[in-house]
Design a protein around this motif. Sequence first.
Motif, PDB file in Angstrom:
ATOM      1  N   ALA A 116       0.842  -1.193   0.000  1.00 37.74           N
ATOM      2  CA  ALA A 116       0.000   0.000   0.000  1.00 37.74           C
ATOM      3  C   ALA A 116       0.874   1.239   0.000  1.00 37.74           C
ATOM      4  O   ALA A 116       1.985   1.238   0.541  1.00 37.74           O
ATOM      5  N   SER A 117       0.384   2.298  -0.610  1.00 36.62           N
ATOM      6  CA  SER A 117       1.106   3.566  -0.601  1.00 36.62           C
ATOM      7  C   SER A 117       1.200   4.109   0.815  1.00 36.62           C
ATOM      8  O   SER A 117       0.265   3.988   1.609  1.00 36.62           O
ATOM      9  N   ALA A 118       2.328   4.728   1.119  1.00 32.35           N
ATOM     10  CA  ALA A 118       2.513   5.379   2.422  1.00 32.35           C
ATOM     11  C   ALA A 118       2.160   6.862   2.357  1.00 32.35           C
ATOM     12  O   ALA A 118       2.318   7.569   3.349  1.00 32.35           O
ATOM     13  N   HIS A 119       1.658   7.329   1.201  1.00 37.87           N
ATOM     14  CA  HIS A 119       1.411   8.750   0.999  1.00 37.87           C
ATOM     15  C   HIS A 119      -0.084   9.037   0.945  1.00 37.87           C
ATOM     16  O   HIS A 119      -0.913   8.144   0.784  1.00 37.87           O
ATOM     17  N   ALA A 120      -0.418  10.325   1.059  1.00 35.53           N
ATOM     18  CA  ALA A 120      -1.801  10.774   0.990  1.00 35.53           C
ATOM     19  C   ALA A 120      -1.809  12.246   0.615  1.00 35.53           C
ATOM     20  O   ALA A 120      -0.770  12.912   0.597  1.00 35.53           O
ATOM     21  N   PHE A 121      -2.986  12.769   0.289  1.00 33.79           N
ATOM     22  CA  PHE A 121      -3.139  14.205   0.118  1.00 33.79           C
ATOM     23  C   PHE A 121      -2.942  14.885   1.474  1.00 33.79           C
ATOM     24  O   PHE A 121      -3.071  14.240   2.535  1.00 33.79           O
ATOM     25  N   ASP A 151     -13.388  -1.390   4.347  1.00 35.58           N
ATOM     26  CA  ASP A 151     -12.331  -0.431   4.677  1.00 35.58           C
ATOM     27  C   ASP A 151     -11.886   0.348   3.441  1.00 35.58           C
ATOM     28  O   ASP A 151     -10.689   0.510   3.176  1.00 35.58           O
ATOM     29  N   ALA A 152     -12.873   0.802   2.665  1.00 37.50           N
ATOM     30  CA  ALA A 152     -12.568   1.554   1.449  1.00 37.50           C
ATOM     31  C   ALA A 152     -11.719   2.776   1.785  1.00 37.50           C
ATOM     32  O   ALA A 152     -11.920   3.425   2.814  1.00 37.50           O
ATOM     33  N   PRO A 153     -10.747   3.114   0.943  1.00 34.19           N
ATOM     34  CA  PRO A 153      -9.873   4.258   1.231  1.00 34.19           C
ATOM     35  C   PRO A 153     -10.652   5.557   1.299  1.00 34.19           C
ATOM     36  O   PRO A 153     -11.645   5.744   0.596  1.00 34.19           O
ATOM     37  N   ARG A 159      -5.383   2.024  -3.372  1.00 31.83           N
ATOM     38  CA  ARG A 159      -4.547   1.549  -2.263  1.00 31.83           C
ATOM     39  C   ARG A 159      -3.065   1.667  -2.595  1.00 31.83           C
ATOM     40  O   ARG A 159      -2.255   2.062  -1.760  1.00 31.83           O
ATOM     41  N   VAL A 160      -2.722   1.357  -3.829  1.00 28.58           N
ATOM     42  CA  VAL A 160      -1.323   1.334  -4.249  1.00 28.58           C
ATOM     43  C   VAL A 160      -0.818   2.725  -4.650  1.00 28.58           C
ATOM     44  O   VAL A 160       0.336   3.067  -4.398  1.00 28.58           O
ATOM     45  N   HIS A 176       1.541  -3.786  -9.535  1.00 30.10           N
ATOM     46  CA  HIS A 176       2.915  -3.887  -9.047  1.00 30.10           C
ATOM     47  C   HIS A 176       3.785  -2.786  -9.661  1.00 30.10           C
ATOM     48  O   HIS A 176       4.609  -2.184  -8.974  1.00 30.10           O
ATOM     49  N   GLN A 177       3.605  -2.525 -10.947  1.00 32.37           N
ATOM     50  CA  GLN A 177       4.369  -1.455 -11.593  1.00 32.37           C
ATOM     51  C   GLN A 177       3.966  -0.081 -11.052  1.00 32.37           C
ATOM     52  O   GLN A 177       4.815   0.802 -10.871  1.00 32.37           O
ATOM     53  N   LEU A 178       2.699   0.092 -10.773  1.00 30.80           N
ATOM     54  CA  LEU A 178       2.248   1.344 -10.166  1.00 30.80           C
ATOM     55  C   LEU A 178       2.877   1.537  -8.789  1.00 30.80           C
ATOM     56  O   LEU A 178       3.265   2.647  -8.419  1.00 30.80           O
TER      57      LEU A 178
END
Length: 318
Positions: free
Chosen positions: A29-34, A297-299, A246-247, A209-211
């Motif tokens: 999962a990405s560790a970033h957010a707006f 648990d939708a983002p 998520r990614v 995976h590439q994303l």
Amino acid sequence: MTAHPHPFVPGLPALESLDLAGTGAAPPASAHAFPDGGAWRLEIPSVEGPDALHTVLAAADEYDVPLHRVSQGSGVGMLTDAEITAMVQASTERDVELCLFVRPGANWDVGAAAASAAGSVSARSRGTTQLAAGVAQAERAVGLGVRSLLVADEGLLWVLHELRERGDLPADTQFKVSVMAAPANPAALRVQEFLGADTVNVPSDLTTHQLAELRAASAATLDFYVEAPDNIGGFVRHHEIAEIVRVCAPVYVKFGLRNCPDVYPAGGHIAATVGAAARERVRRARIGLDELARTPDAPRMSAVGERAQPALQRFRRP
């Protein structure tokens, strides 16, 4: 990059019960957010003028679709001052970001490379004349109140960023890299971030995976066609929207339209097609949002009206 177990995927429990779930691990999962903590925003592309914008706003009300950004593809040069002003006013009243394309590009020029099977320059600025035309369109757009510009050339991106840095363009102007210049690897994404990009369209044919590999290389906001127009592949990935978010977070999920003619440059001669396609893009967005809502648990969505972007790295001039 470490392996991660699969998150919830609709239909996967049934396959697991039949020993058909596969063996691949999910990307991280990405560790970033707006900045407001949201993972995603929603964009409707190909909103080609005031009439199309009003159609999109009305359809958003009808389908209960939150709008963060609308973008246009025909270019600043194909709109009158009055039309741009009307679009700025309508989007401001609804707290929706308006993004206009700064053109022209090689695909509208007299050169043959844009149509060649190999070595195409796509929509990039061809020569100093087109580069200057892009700058002039950016200056005109911001003078009329536009604060989000779509760019399809890395050189033009850097020039506009430099103008923003020294105050010739407003500091709150944002630059969005077009899918016509989409980076397909982590290094390319990082270079566009360093050149001044605030949000970046990435190819819609990349695997999750590439994303994840792109996301690991840069905190820049990604733009992703969950449904892509035919001229960039015609991919329909509504069923993957939760995993894409998520990614990729922070990400603008975009709803183009497959099986629709290319309308650039738009005008009154194809107004019915432009309007019908604009409305259908919003309906497609409702379909995508329904898929997202069915995910446990939708983002979290970034608040409507928010346009702040993550702090990014830039090249420093000597």
